[in-house]
Design an enzyme around this catalytic site. Structure first.
Site, PDB file in Angstrom:
ATOM      1  N   GLY A 131      11.081  66.738 -37.705  1.00 34.37           N
ATOM      2  CA  GLY A 131       9.881  66.736 -36.869  1.00 34.37           C
ATOM      3  C   GLY A 131       9.337  65.361 -36.575  1.00 34.37           C
ATOM      4  O   GLY A 131       8.135  65.191 -36.345  1.00 34.37           O
ATOM      5  N   GLU A 132      10.216  64.350 -36.566  1.00 38.32           N
ATOM      6  CA  GLU A 132       9.713  62.980 -36.365  1.00 38.32           C
ATOM      7  C   GLU A 132       9.101  62.788 -34.977  1.00 38.32           C
ATOM      8  O   GLU A 132       8.147  62.027 -34.812  1.00 38.32           O
ATOM      9  CB  GLU A 132      10.829  61.948 -36.603  1.00 38.32           C
ATOM     10  CG  GLU A 132      10.304  60.517 -36.559  1.00 38.32           C
ATOM     11  CD  GLU A 132      11.258  59.501 -37.157  1.00 38.32           C
ATOM     12  OE1 GLU A 132      11.054  58.311 -36.895  1.00 38.32           O
ATOM     13  OE2 GLU A 132      12.202  59.895 -37.853  1.00 38.32           O
ATOM     14  N   ARG A 133       9.633  63.471 -33.947  1.00 39.67           N
ATOM     15  CA  ARG A 133       9.051  63.342 -32.609  1.00 39.67           C
ATOM     16  C   ARG A 133       7.617  63.881 -32.600  1.00 39.67           C
ATOM     17  O   ARG A 133       6.713  63.278 -32.020  1.00 39.67           O
ATOM     18  CB  ARG A 133       9.900  64.078 -31.566  1.00 39.67           C
ATOM     19  CG  ARG A 133      11.220  63.393 -31.252  1.00 39.67           C
ATOM     20  CD  ARG A 133      11.998  64.121 -30.164  1.00 39.67           C
ATOM     21  NE  ARG A 133      11.363  63.978 -28.863  1.00 39.67           N
ATOM     22  CZ  ARG A 133      10.713  64.950 -28.227  1.00 39.67           C
ATOM     23  NH1 ARG A 133      10.607  66.156 -28.777  1.00 39.67           N
ATOM     24  NH2 ARG A 133      10.181  64.741 -27.046  1.00 39.67           N
ATOM     25  N   GLN A 186       4.580  73.739 -33.514  1.00 39.16           N
ATOM     26  CA  GLN A 186       5.601  73.934 -34.557  1.00 39.16           C
ATOM     27  C   GLN A 186       5.381  72.922 -35.678  1.00 39.16           C
ATOM     28  O   GLN A 186       5.468  71.715 -35.456  1.00 39.16           O
ATOM     29  CB  GLN A 186       6.998  73.760 -33.967  1.00 39.16           C
ATOM     30  CG  GLN A 186       8.101  73.989 -34.995  1.00 39.16           C
ATOM     31  CD  GLN A 186       9.484  73.734 -34.407  1.00 39.16           C
ATOM     32  OE1 GLN A 186       9.622  73.424 -33.242  1.00 39.16           O
ATOM     33  NE2 GLN A 186      10.504  73.860 -35.239  1.00 39.16           N
ATOM     34  N   ARG A 199      19.798  70.487 -32.929  1.00 38.26           N
ATOM     35  CA  ARG A 199      18.982  70.176 -31.754  1.00 38.26           C
ATOM     36  C   ARG A 199      19.863  70.043 -30.529  1.00 38.26           C
ATOM     37  O   ARG A 199      21.007  69.613 -30.610  1.00 38.26           O
ATOM     38  CB  ARG A 199      18.200  68.887 -31.967  1.00 38.26           C
ATOM     39  CG  ARG A 199      17.225  68.945 -33.112  1.00 38.26           C
ATOM     40  CD  ARG A 199      16.466  67.637 -33.239  1.00 38.26           C
ATOM     41  NE  ARG A 199      15.643  67.416 -32.060  1.00 38.26           N
ATOM     42  CZ  ARG A 199      14.405  67.852 -31.940  1.00 38.26           C
ATOM     43  NH1 ARG A 199      13.851  68.528 -32.917  1.00 38.26           N
ATOM     44  NH2 ARG A 199      13.703  67.623 -30.850  1.00 38.26           N
ATOM     45  N   GLU A 222      19.565  70.112 -39.780  1.00 43.54           N
ATOM     46  CA  GLU A 222      18.554  70.560 -38.822  1.00 43.54           C
ATOM     47  C   GLU A 222      18.650  69.765 -37.523  1.00 43.54           C
ATOM     48  O   GLU A 222      18.518  70.312 -36.430  1.00 43.54           O
ATOM     49  CB  GLU A 222      17.148  70.427 -39.416  1.00 43.54           C
ATOM     50  CG  GLU A 222      16.062  70.918 -38.466  1.00 43.54           C
ATOM     51  CD  GLU A 222      14.789  71.325 -39.172  1.00 43.54           C
ATOM     52  OE1 GLU A 222      13.771  71.440 -38.487  1.00 43.54           O
ATOM     53  OE2 GLU A 222      14.827  71.534 -40.399  1.00 43.54           O
ATOM     54  N   ASN A 223      18.890  68.473 -37.642  1.00 45.46           N
ATOM     55  CA  ASN A 223      18.965  67.646 -36.431  1.00 45.46           C
ATOM     56  C   ASN A 223      20.219  67.931 -35.615  1.00 45.46           C
ATOM     57  O   ASN A 223      20.199  67.835 -34.392  1.00 45.46           O
ATOM     58  CB  ASN A 223      18.893  66.162 -36.794  1.00 45.46           C
ATOM     59  CG  ASN A 223      17.469  65.672 -36.922  1.00 45.46           C
ATOM     60  OD1 ASN A 223      16.825  65.337 -35.941  1.00 45.46           O
ATOM     61  ND2 ASN A 223      16.954  65.658 -38.139  1.00 45.46           N
ATOM     62  N   ARG A 255      18.616  60.562 -36.035  1.00 42.49           N
ATOM     63  CA  ARG A 255      18.254  60.095 -34.701  1.00 42.49           C
ATOM     64  C   ARG A 255      17.814  58.647 -34.793  1.00 42.49           C
ATOM     65  O   ARG A 255      16.929  58.287 -35.563  1.00 42.49           O
ATOM     66  CB  ARG A 255      17.132  60.948 -34.130  1.00 42.49           C
ATOM     67  CG  ARG A 255      16.687  60.503 -32.735  1.00 42.49           C
ATOM     68  CD  ARG A 255      15.507  61.329 -32.272  1.00 42.49           C
ATOM     69  NE  ARG A 255      15.869  62.705 -32.075  1.00 42.49           N
ATOM     70  CZ  ARG A 255      16.478  63.151 -30.982  1.00 42.49           C
ATOM     71  NH1 ARG A 255      16.799  62.319 -30.023  1.00 42.49           N
ATOM     72  NH2 ARG A 255      16.785  64.414 -30.867  1.00 42.49           N
TER      73      ARG A 255
END
Length: 303
Positions: free
Chosen positions: A95-97, A78, A133, A129-130, A56
């Site tokens: 989990g950067e967001r 989460q 999304r 994983e991304n 992202r």
């Protein structure tokens, strides 16, 4: 509530274990590794670095603030996933967001799953994983597919197995990367959909691609209308020429010419200003690379 408190306390206990130099865990076989790897640990935000493999490239500020508000009220529900780099040093896998939003609200720690992985495994975990999304735009997904293929040496068939998508689906995304960068940017910004992009990719000539793209924007054409326009162009129908020239750009007046020159000087690129008879129009700013795009973005946003 009691269970949540107990779980959080356990996370803090494991965090203390990780700060003990005598218990530095480097592999899954090390002492106490089973207590940490795969468990939720409360990690300090300042010992975590962002993942350079993160596919992202842009984060919506409004949704990030909304997530920050939720975290302020409810906490991080989460956990993020990190990989251990060194003693008390970690790198984000996913989990950067949540990581960014937690920093926005001033949190000092965040719940995290700890993984022990090398660079290739980390890249693959982050990308796969991304890709799953739902809020990634089509170009981000296409770039993630391309990176998995290039950097982990996967074929489309192997990639299909890894991400659980049909090979034809992956191929359709990858073809979007052949579009002109201006159209790719328009797709990322939501001006056109993936359906529009799939129609435009059938045009080999870049200038014709851009001409129809501009018409799609100006006339708010649907995907079906765009497909018909592309089909007419490919078949060489005169009706296509009439449609394409139904609202031709006017010759620029001196004020617009001057503005176009000023734009070009400011952005360091040949900016193209087009004005229609009705007075509407558009401004096209080309870029040559992702770095050039970031440079232009900073100039526009004033960051």
């Amino acid at each position: 509530m009691a269970k949540a408190t107990k779980k959080q306390a356990l996370g803090r206990g494991l965090s203390a274990l990780l700060k003990d130099p005598e218990n530095d865990i480097k592999t899954a076989e090390d002492k106490n590794a089973d207590k940490v790897v795969g468990n939720i640990v409360e990690l300090e935000l300042d010992v975590i670095e962002v993942n350079p493999f993160q596919p992202r490239t842009s984060f919506n500020e409004e949704t990030l603030r909304e997530l920050a508000t939720s975290i302020r009220e409810l906490g991080v529900i989460q956990p993020i996933t990190v990989r251990k780099l060194d003693f008390n040093k970690y790198q984000l896998v996913s989990g950067e967001r949540r990581f960014r939003a937690s920093k926005l609200v001033g949190l000092e720690t965040i719940p995290a799953y700890i993984r022990i992985a090398n660079d290739q495994e980390s890249l693959e975990m982050a990308l796969v994983e991304n890709i799953q999304r739902k809020d990634l735009d089509p170009i981000e997904i296409a770039l993630s597919y391309q990176r998995l293929m290039d950097e982990i040496n996967l074929t489309q068939e192997q990639l299909s197995d890894r991400v659980g998508k049909k090979r034809s689906t992956i191929s359709n995304y990858l073809r979007l990367l052949k579009l002109d960068p201006i159209i790719q940017t328009g797709m990322r910004d939501g001006f056109v959909s993936m359906g529009h992009g799939r129609a435009l990719i059938n045009i080999d000539d870049t200038s014709q691609q851009l001409d129809i793209y501009e018409k799609v924007i100006e006339d708010s054409l649907s995907v079906r209308d765009t497909e018909a326009l592309v089909r007419d162009l490919q078949q060489g129908k005169s009706s296509t020429k009439k449609k394409a020239s139904a609202n031709p750009p006017q010759e620029l007046s001196k004020p617009f010419q001057k503005a176009q020159q000023n734009f070009s000087e400011y952005f360091g690129a040949k900016v193209n200003v087009k004005v229609q008879k009705k007075g509407n129009g558009n401004i096209v700013i080309p870029f040559s690379s992702e770095e050039d795009f970031k440079r232009l973005k900073k100039l526009i946003s004033g960051e």
